[in-house]
Design an enzyme around this catalytic site. Structure first.
Site, PDB file in Angstrom:
ATOM      1  N   MET A  17      -6.600  -3.014  27.188  1.00 26.43           N
ATOM      2  CA  MET A  17      -5.921  -1.773  26.830  1.00 26.43           C
ATOM      3  C   MET A  17      -5.766  -1.728  25.308  1.00 26.43           C
ATOM      4  O   MET A  17      -5.691  -2.770  24.657  1.00 26.43           O
ATOM      5  CB  MET A  17      -4.553  -1.693  27.511  1.00 26.43           C
ATOM      6  CG  MET A  17      -4.658  -1.471  29.014  1.00 26.43           C
ATOM      7  SD  MET A  17      -3.061  -1.308  29.827  1.00 26.43           S
ATOM      8  CE  MET A  17      -2.518   0.296  29.237  1.00 26.43           C
ATOM      9  N   GLY A  20      -9.756   1.182  22.480  1.00 23.35           N
ATOM     10  CA  GLY A  20     -10.567   2.346  22.140  1.00 23.35           C
ATOM     11  C   GLY A  20     -11.645   2.693  23.153  1.00 23.35           C
ATOM     12  O   GLY A  20     -12.615   3.375  22.817  1.00 23.35           O
ATOM     13  N   SER A  22     -11.568   4.754  25.778  1.00 24.38           N
ATOM     14  CA  SER A  22     -11.671   6.202  26.023  1.00 24.38           C
ATOM     15  C   SER A  22     -12.261   6.923  24.817  1.00 24.38           C
ATOM     16  O   SER A  22     -13.040   7.867  24.977  1.00 24.38           O
ATOM     17  CB  SER A  22     -10.307   6.786  26.391  1.00 24.38           C
ATOM     18  OG  SER A  22      -9.871   6.252  27.628  1.00 24.38           O
ATOM     19  N   GLU A  90     -11.731   4.785  33.438  1.00 23.89           N
ATOM     20  CA  GLU A  90     -10.867   3.944  34.279  1.00 23.89           C
ATOM     21  C   GLU A  90     -11.548   3.607  35.611  1.00 23.89           C
ATOM     22  O   GLU A  90     -10.967   3.699  36.688  1.00 23.89           O
ATOM     23  CB  GLU A  90      -9.509   4.618  34.511  1.00 23.89           C
ATOM     24  CG  GLU A  90      -8.753   4.971  33.244  1.00 23.89           C
ATOM     25  CD  GLU A  90      -8.265   3.773  32.426  1.00 23.89           C
ATOM     26  OE1 GLU A  90      -8.426   2.618  32.869  1.00 23.89           O
ATOM     27  OE2 GLU A  90      -7.717   4.000  31.331  1.00 23.89           O
ATOM     28  N   ILE A  91     -12.789   3.173  35.513  1.00 24.50           N
ATOM     29  CA  ILE A  91     -13.614   2.891  36.689  1.00 24.50           C
ATOM     30  C   ILE A  91     -13.002   1.825  37.596  1.00 24.50           C
ATOM     31  O   ILE A  91     -13.251   1.803  38.800  1.00 24.50           O
ATOM     32  CB  ILE A  91     -15.054   2.499  36.254  1.00 24.50           C
ATOM     33  CG1 ILE A  91     -16.019   2.468  37.441  1.00 24.50           C
ATOM     34  CG2 ILE A  91     -15.059   1.164  35.535  1.00 24.50           C
ATOM     35  CD1 ILE A  91     -16.457   3.808  37.904  1.00 24.50           C
ATOM     36  N   GLN A  92     -12.171   0.954  37.052  1.00 31.03           N
ATOM     37  CA  GLN A  92     -11.602  -0.133  37.861  1.00 31.03           C
ATOM     38  C   GLN A  92     -10.726   0.380  38.997  1.00 31.03           C
ATOM     39  O   GLN A  92     -10.452  -0.355  39.942  1.00 31.03           O
ATOM     40  CB  GLN A  92     -10.808  -1.114  36.982  1.00 31.03           C
ATOM     41  CG  GLN A  92      -9.467  -0.616  36.485  1.00 31.03           C
ATOM     42  CD  GLN A  92      -9.541   0.201  35.207  1.00 31.03           C
ATOM     43  OE1 GLN A  92     -10.622   0.448  34.679  1.00 31.03           O
ATOM     44  NE2 GLN A  92      -8.395   0.608  34.690  1.00 31.03           N
TER      45      GLN A  92
END
Length: 184
Positions: A17, A20, A22, A90-92
């Site tokens: 987190m 950067g 995004s 946020e694919i996780q």
């Protein structure tokens, strides 16, 4: 990286987190937009931190997005139009089925760009992202700044007591840490 736009390829943007991710995803989406590449942009419906209808970076960049809960919802959105690329933030937070779906569409010539955390707050593999990293043609692993020692941070530490792997949060709940400063 963008010399050929129509080759099926999987690109992964990852890191802790505050690194950067995004920003980088939005930058790549904008490049596709400038090249007139029709791109489906998705974020998980559980991520409501900054906006319900946009991917928003901490630096203030924004891009409109569709929300989805499951891989099936993404598949349904993808088949509604003639998309040449798909970008997922946020694919996780998506189920493991997402790996198979994204590999299938990449095999058909679709550009796939995903971003998300590869590790949870315990520094363990998080969701589907590690499996996507294994099959990706391009992996960009970003670093943040350790909140304690100011060195390069590669992990995310949770600041609140909650043992659930998934806890949607931001600066009140998490901070970036280097390996030496990360503690559970």
């Amino acid at each position: 990286m963008y010399k050929k736009f129509f080759d099926g390829v999987i690109e992964v943007i990852t890191g802790p987190m505050f690194s950067g991710k995004s920003d980088e995803l939005i930058k790549r989406i904008k490049i596709l937009t400038y090249a007139d590449i029709k791109t489906l942009v998705i974020k998980p419906s559980v991520d409501y931190r900054f906006s319900q209808c946009e991917i928003v970076s901490r630096s203030g960049l924004k891009i409109p997005t569709f929300l989805a809960r499951t891989t099936q919802e993404i598949r349904d959105l993808f088949t509604r139009d003639n998309y040449q690329a798909i970008a997922i933030d946020e694919i996780q937070f998506f189920d493991e089925e997402i790996v198979t779906f994204l590999e299938q569409i990449a095999d058909k010539g679709i550009r796939v760009i995903v971003s998300g955390l590869d590790q949870d707050f315990r520094r363990k593999p998080f969701g589907s992202l590690p499996n996507l990293m294994a099959i990706a043609e391009n992996v960009t692993k970003l670093q943040a700044v350790c909140s304690l020692c100011k060195r390069a941070a590669t992990t995310t530490a949770r600041k609140v007591l909650n043992e659930a792997q998934t806890l949607i949060g931001d600066q009140d709940e998490y901070e970036a840490r280097c390996r030496a400063c990360h503690s559970l």
